[in-house]
Write an enzyme that holds these catalytic residues in place. Structure first.
Site, PDB file in Angstrom:
ATOM      1  N   HIS A   7      -1.702   1.348   7.621  1.00  0.00           N
ATOM      2  CA  HIS A   7      -2.221   1.247   6.225  1.00  0.00           C
ATOM      3  C   HIS A   7      -1.962   2.445   5.364  1.00  0.00           C
ATOM      4  O   HIS A   7      -2.306   3.650   6.365  1.00  0.00           O
ATOM      5  CB  HIS A   7      -3.663   0.841   5.712  1.00  0.00           C
TER       6      HIS A   7
ATOM      7  N   CYS B  27       0.700  -1.081  -0.015  1.00  0.00           N
ATOM      8  CA  CYS B  27      -0.050   0.093   0.045  1.00  0.00           C
ATOM      9  C   CYS B  27       0.700   1.467  -0.115  1.00  0.00           C
ATOM     10  O   CYS B  27       0.314   2.467  -0.509  1.00  0.00           O
ATOM     11  CB  CYS B  27      -0.777  -0.055   1.192  1.00  0.00           C
TER      12      CYS B  27
END
Length: 378
Positions: free
Chosen positions: A323, A68
């Site tokens: 994230h 990510c």
């Protein structure tokens, strides 16, 4: 995606499985390309436009193993048409082995794949394989600011045309002048240096939270006294003396990246995330933020210090489990999009403002990298 430099490797079985998948996809791609003449293919690749220039909408990138952070940074690069204008003018490596190891070329292939694909997202496996040669591995927790610098160094190192290196420097590099002045004899040394990002603190020296981005920038350029164990050796005095350290801004690039230092070390040596509320503006005027003593630039340079927010790389979660995603304003549509790996959706400015942070939401989404673009580049 947790963001410390520590490594969290998956098992050997999983790595082997991923490697097999990458090879299989690469073989399929190679078969498709086999019918096309290499020279014609290379000419077609170098003529493509940036993702931001297209009419077919924003394209996502599949998460292929805690990627990510990489995905978010790639979107910020490839949605910047000033960068892709440079990228499509690179020298294409002559041999297949060189192409597999060349980061700018693999970014160009990914750009083409994103442009001409019909799906909502594409897989960056070939680029990931290329980066792994340079120890940028999958299934590793990366800090976005560190990975941004790593990608930048690889791109610059593999650019063969001097004029493209110069253009990239002009596009991204910040120039400052560092000053060190002895507080006993007033002797002063000056040194010019360049930076890829402005790493601004979000706390002052007393660990109090700074309230706005403008406060952070002013504090970053504020002179600092070097005393006690931080004293420097003065050649004039012949001993260590207190010094005053300051930094003056000389030049700002067309694309300005600001690193909000939200990860800090505690006394226990653990990394702690600072999630407090820190607003940032859509429009930023550097000449109005800094004083005359904090600048070493002429009036023409300062007149171009008018910026508009282009992208926000945001982090959610803790330092060990988190994230990344990217909020990017399309330069052609002037609309904001959220790039969350393979999921891409249009968002509002109010959605972007949700990355300001909140002291009670330690796992909440907070802006980590801010990318501003000049309104009227010289």
């Amino acid at each position: 995606m947790g963001q410390r430099s520590g490594r969290q490797e998956r098992s050997k079985k999983l790595e082997l499985a991923l490697s097999g998948t990458m090879k299989a996809e690469a073989e399929v791609q190679n078969n498709k390309e086999g019918a096309e003449e290499p020279k014609a293919k290379d000419q077609r690749i170098t003529s493509v436009f940036g993702v931001a220039d297209l009419k077919n909408g924003a394209i996502g990138l599949y998460n292929i193993g805690q990627s990510c952070c990489l995905n978010s940074l790639l979107q910020v690069f490839l949605m910047n048409r000033h960068f892709t204008t440079i990228l499509r003018r690179i020298t294409v490596p002559p041999r297949a082995a060189q192409k597999r190891r060349n980061v700018p070329y693999q970014m160009l292939l990914l750009l083409e794949k994103m442009q001409h694909g019909k799906q909502k997202a594409v897989s960056p496996t070939d680029l990931a394989c290329c980066l792994s040669v340079y120890r940028v591995k999958l299934f590793v927790q990366y800090d976005a600011a560190q990975l941004f610098l790593t990608l930048w160094n690889l791109i610059m190192r593999q650019m063969k045309k001097p004029e493209l290196v110069e253009e990239l420097n002009y596009l991204y590099t910040i120039c400052v002048q560092e000053h060190l002045a002895c507080q006993k004899c007033s002797s002063e040394t000056k040194r010019n240096s360049s930076m890829l990002t402005l790493p601004v603190p979000v706390l002052d020296s007393n660990s109090h939270a700074l309230k706005t981005l403008e406060d952070c920038l002013q504090y970053f350029f504020h002179p600092e006294e070097l005393t006690d164990h931080n004293m420097c050796f003065c050649e004039q005095c012949g001993r260590k003396t207190p010094f005053l350290q300051s930094m003056k801004l000389v030049h700002l690039p067309q694309t300005l990246t600001i690193h909000l230092k939200r990860f800090c070390f505690e006394k226990s040596a653990d990394i702690h995330k600072l999630s407090h509320h820190l607003p940032f503006p859509q429009d930023l005027d550097f000449s109005a933020i800094l004083t005359e003593n904090q600048c070493q630039a002429d009036d023409n340079e300062k007149a171009a210090w008018q910026y508009e927010l282009f992208a926000v790389v945001a982090h959610s979660g803790s330092t060990s489990h988190g994230h990344y995603c990217a909020y990017i304003r399309s330069l052609t549509e002037c609309k904001w999009y959220c790039f969350n790996d393979s999921e891409v959706c249009q968002v509002s400015w109010d959605d972007v403002k949700c990355t300001y942070g909140h002291s009670n939401l330690h796992w909440g989404e907070t802006a980590y990298l801010l990318v501003y673009m000049k309104k009227n580049p010289q």
